[in-house]
Scaffold this motif. Structure first.
Motif: not given
Length: 89
Positions: A12-14, A41-46, A50-52
């Protein structure tokens, strides 16, 4: 259970894990599916973060953008300060 939990957290944390643990994940179909989901999911969170951040800086008013940047820098400063405190270690 502890090893599976660590592997899931690593995926999850890569952050990665040892080659032997990676082989255990790749050779087990359920673990492989779980690790794949956690990596996505970890990449989607990143990407969401960034988008926010980018959308908070997109404004017509320079003052509002400056306030947003100040809030981000202030928040990061507080997080760094909290991580460096002795009790947090």
């Amino acid at each position: 259970w502890d090893q599976a939990k660590f592997q899931a957290l690593s995926a999850f944390s890569n952050s990665g894990y040892t080659t032997r643990e990676a082989e255990q994940i790749v050779n087990h179909p359920v673990r492989r599916r779980i690790a794949s989901s956690l990596i996505v999911l970890g990449n989607a969170g990143l990407i969401t973060t960034v988008a926010t951040l980018a959308s908070s800086l997109m404004t017509e008013h320079l003052w509002r953008a400056a306030v947003n940047v100040g809030a981000i820098i202030g928040g990061l400063g507080v997080m760094i300060w909290l991580m460096r405190r002795r009790r947090a270690r």
